[in-house]
Design a protein around this motif. Structure first.
Motif, PDB file in Angstrom:
ATOM      1  N   GLU A 135      42.044  28.246 -64.773  1.00  0.00           N
ATOM      2  CA  GLU A 135      40.975  27.532 -65.461  1.00  0.00           C
ATOM      3  C   GLU A 135      39.775  27.388 -64.538  1.00  0.00           C
ATOM      4  OE1 GLU A 135      41.925  23.962 -67.470  1.00  0.00           O
ATOM      5  OE2 GLU A 135      43.600  24.842 -68.601  1.00  0.00           O
ATOM      6  N   ALA A 136      38.594  27.514 -65.118  1.00  0.00           N
ATOM      7  CA  ALA A 136      37.349  27.430 -64.357  1.00  0.00           C
ATOM      8  C   ALA A 136      36.768  26.024 -64.451  1.00  0.00           C
ATOM      9  CB  ALA A 136      36.342  28.442 -64.886  1.00  0.00           C
ATOM     10  N   GLU A 137      36.411  25.470 -63.314  1.00  0.00           N
ATOM     11  CA  GLU A 137      35.750  24.166 -63.299  1.00  0.00           C
ATOM     12  C   GLU A 137      34.382  24.318 -62.634  1.00  0.00           C
ATOM     13  OE1 GLU A 137      37.499  22.218 -59.169  1.00  0.00           O
ATOM     14  OE2 GLU A 137      38.360  21.592 -61.082  1.00  0.00           O
ATOM     15  N   PRO A 138      33.357  23.606 -63.139  1.00  0.00           N
ATOM     16  CA  PRO A 138      32.020  23.725 -62.556  1.00  0.00           C
ATOM     17  C   PRO A 138      32.002  23.238 -61.110  1.00  0.00           C
ATOM     18  CG  PRO A 138      31.925  22.686 -64.721  1.00  0.00           C
ATOM     19  CD  PRO A 138      33.369  22.732 -64.332  1.00  0.00           C
ATOM     20  N   LEU A 139      31.196  23.887 -60.295  1.00  0.00           N
ATOM     21  CA  LEU A 139      31.016  23.469 -58.910  1.00  0.00           C
ATOM     22  C   LEU A 139      30.095  22.263 -58.830  1.00  0.00           C
ATOM     23  CD1 LEU A 139      30.480  26.944 -57.211  1.00  0.00           C
ATOM     24  CD2 LEU A 139      32.581  25.589 -57.279  1.00  0.00           C
ATOM     25  N   SER A 140      30.207  21.526 -57.751  1.00  0.00           N
ATOM     26  CA  SER A 140      29.318  20.384 -57.537  1.00  0.00           C
ATOM     27  C   SER A 140      27.913  20.871 -57.200  1.00  0.00           C
ATOM     28  CB  SER A 140      29.845  19.521 -56.387  1.00  0.00           C
ATOM     29  OG  SER A 140      29.714  20.218 -55.157  1.00  0.00           O
ATOM     30  N   MET A 141      26.933  20.018 -57.411  1.00  0.00           N
ATOM     31  CA  MET A 141      25.558  20.354 -57.089  1.00  0.00           C
ATOM     32  C   MET A 141      25.410  20.677 -55.604  1.00  0.00           C
ATOM     33  SD  MET A 141      22.506  20.811 -58.242  1.00  0.00           S
ATOM     34  CE  MET A 141      22.550  20.010 -59.852  1.00  0.00           C
TER      35      MET A 141
ATOM     36  N   LYS B 214      32.493  34.985 -54.260  1.00  0.00           N
ATOM     37  CA  LYS B 214      31.713  34.502 -53.125  1.00  0.00           C
ATOM     38  C   LYS B 214      32.527  33.653 -52.158  1.00  0.00           C
ATOM     39  CE  LYS B 214      27.900  36.529 -53.991  1.00  0.00           C
ATOM     40  NZ  LYS B 214      27.443  37.582 -53.055  1.00  0.00           N
ATOM     41  N   LYS B 215      33.679  33.157 -52.594  1.00  0.00           N
ATOM     42  CA  LYS B 215      34.505  32.332 -51.719  1.00  0.00           C
ATOM     43  C   LYS B 215      35.878  32.195 -52.351  1.00  0.00           C
ATOM     44  CE  LYS B 215      34.853  27.571 -49.943  1.00  0.00           C
ATOM     45  NZ  LYS B 215      34.225  26.225 -49.938  1.00  0.00           N
ATOM     46  N   PHE B 216      36.899  32.051 -51.504  1.00  0.00           N
ATOM     47  CA  PHE B 216      38.229  31.731 -52.021  1.00  0.00           C
ATOM     48  C   PHE B 216      38.975  30.943 -50.963  1.00  0.00           C
ATOM     49  CE2 PHE B 216      38.925  35.630 -49.689  1.00  0.00           C
ATOM     50  CZ  PHE B 216      40.147  35.449 -49.075  1.00  0.00           C
ATOM     51  N   ASP B 217      39.824  30.052 -51.429  1.00  0.00           N
ATOM     52  CA  ASP B 217      40.698  29.269 -50.560  1.00  0.00           C
ATOM     53  C   ASP B 217      41.824  28.735 -51.429  1.00  0.00           C
ATOM     54  OD1 ASP B 217      39.601  27.088 -51.964  1.00  0.00           O
ATOM     55  OD2 ASP B 217      38.151  26.661 -50.375  1.00  0.00           O
ATOM     56  N   ASN B 218      42.601  27.817 -50.912  1.00  0.00           N
ATOM     57  CA  ASN B 218      43.732  27.294 -51.677  1.00  0.00           C
ATOM     58  C   ASN B 218      43.302  26.539 -52.931  1.00  0.00           C
ATOM     59  OD1 ASN B 218      45.943  28.252 -50.146  1.00  0.00           O
ATOM     60  ND2 ASN B 218      45.566  26.691 -48.593  1.00  0.00           N
ATOM     61  N   ASP B 219      42.031  26.160 -53.014  1.00  0.00           N
ATOM     62  CA  ASP B 219      41.537  25.453 -54.203  1.00  0.00           C
ATOM     63  C   ASP B 219      41.120  26.395 -55.314  1.00  0.00           C
ATOM     64  OD1 ASP B 219      41.897  22.902 -53.112  1.00  0.00           O
ATOM     65  OD2 ASP B 219      39.956  22.985 -52.088  1.00  0.00           O
ATOM     66  N   GLY B 220      40.872  27.670 -55.000  1.00  0.00           N
ATOM     67  CA  GLY B 220      40.511  28.598 -56.051  1.00  0.00           C
ATOM     68  C   GLY B 220      39.520  29.660 -55.622  1.00  0.00           C
ATOM     69  N   PHE B 221      38.988  30.369 -56.643  1.00  0.00           N
ATOM     70  CA  PHE B 221      38.111  31.514 -56.459  1.00  0.00           C
ATOM     71  C   PHE B 221      36.732  31.175 -57.032  1.00  0.00           C
ATOM     72  CE2 PHE B 221      42.443  32.812 -56.536  1.00  0.00           C
ATOM     73  CZ  PHE B 221      42.544  33.843 -55.617  1.00  0.00           C
ATOM     74  N   VAL B 222      35.684  31.368 -56.235  1.00  0.00           N
ATOM     75  CA  VAL B 222      34.355  30.867 -56.579  1.00  0.00           C
ATOM     76  C   VAL B 222      33.390  32.001 -56.920  1.00  0.00           C
ATOM     77  CG1 VAL B 222      32.314  29.672 -55.657  1.00  0.00           C
ATOM     78  CG2 VAL B 222      34.623  28.779 -55.197  1.00  0.00           C
ATOM     79  N   PHE B 223      32.636  31.810 -58.007  1.00  0.00           N
ATOM     80  CA  PHE B 223      31.523  32.707 -58.321  1.00  0.00           C
ATOM     81  C   PHE B 223      30.368  31.880 -58.867  1.00  0.00           C
ATOM     82  CE2 PHE B 223      33.889  32.521 -62.312  1.00  0.00           C
ATOM     83  CZ  PHE B 223      32.899  32.458 -63.288  1.00  0.00           C
ATOM     84  N   PHE B 224      29.178  32.486 -58.874  1.00  0.00           N
ATOM     85  CA  PHE B 224      27.962  31.796 -59.300  1.00  0.00           C
ATOM     86  C   PHE B 224      27.330  32.539 -60.471  1.00  0.00           C
ATOM     87  CE2 PHE B 224      28.781  30.577 -54.979  1.00  0.00           C
ATOM     88  CZ  PHE B 224      28.487  29.227 -54.955  1.00  0.00           C
ATOM     89  N   THR B 225      26.584  31.785 -61.308  1.00  0.00           N
ATOM     90  CA  THR B 225      26.013  32.390 -62.502  1.00  0.00           C
ATOM     91  C   THR B 225      24.973  31.467 -63.124  1.00  0.00           C
ATOM     92  OG1 THR B 225      26.561  33.427 -64.635  1.00  0.00           O
ATOM     93  CG2 THR B 225      27.738  31.393 -64.075  1.00  0.00           C
TER      94      THR B 225
END
Length: 212
Positions: free
Chosen positions: A111-117, A66-77
């Motif tokens: 490594e996967a880190e949880p997204l903020s609320m 759903k998103k990517f930038d220099n901080d990483g690759f984002v998905f939701f679940t």
């Protein structure tokens, strides 16, 4: 038993050379994913996400980036899903983008880190309402008796939220995969494929060519 040994083809769409690689792998990834979109591939943002359970058993599934930038690759679940349970115990994961019609793959480890609320809420509010309702319906990865049970619950929740906004479920969220390596694979003639791996160092990215 079916014999599949004769199923093969030549890869002829082009090569990948060291002189053409940017120092930042996200620049090349953005170029490739844009080309996948313009080629009208089915689900160009689809990626295989691999996790490992407490017994060391690997699992894989397709998830949409759903998103990517220099901080990483984002998905939701769903945060109660099997993948989320695995990541809570072992944050190491890998992603694979299989763009077969373009004779390309991108493999990512990290490594996967949880997204903020805040990040989760912001994305959730952009989803179509039926998708928001569906997030409330499925206890992802759990066993169910029949599809009818899902459809019945969906209709109940849709009626419940018919007159207002659908709130964010507490058990729904997302992850950012912070990459440690990004490998680009471009098919080549005579099985001489081009593979380059970027590995994250404190000083930046190191680039190596890998044998096919």
């Amino acid at each position: 038993m079916n014999d599949l040994t004769d199923i093969r083809r030549e890869y002829t769409q082009g090569g990948l050379r060291r002189k053409d690689l940017p120092e930042n792998p996200l620049v090349l990834f953005e170029k490739w994913i844009e080309q996948a979109k313009h080629a009208e591939l089915t689900d160009p943002t689809a990626m295989c996400v691999a996790t490992v359970d407490a017994d060391g058993q690997p699992f894989q599934r397709i998830v949409l980036l759903k998103k990517f930038d220099n901080d990483g690759f984002v998905f939701f679940t769903n945060l109660e899903s099997r993948k989320a349970t695995h990541l809570a115990n072992n944050a190491k994961t890998s992603l694979l983008f299989p763009w077969h019609p373009l004779e390309r793959q991108v493999a990512i480890t990290g490594e996967a880190e949880p997204l903020s609320m805040m990040e989760v809420t912001k994305y959730f509010m952009t989803r179509p309402k039926d998708s928001q309702v569906a997030a409330w319906v499925s206890n992802q990865s759990s066993k169910i008796s029949a599809r009818q049970a899902l459809e019945t619950k969906f209709n109940e929740m849709k009626a419940k939220f018919a007159k207002g906004d659908v709130p964010l479920p507490k058990f729904w969220g997302g992850y950012r995969v912070k990459p440690q390596s990004i490998e680009f694979w471009q098919g080549g003639e005579k099985r001489l494929h081009d593979r380059f791996i970027y590995q994250k160092l404190p000083s930046g990215w190191n680039i190596d060519r890998l044998a096919p």
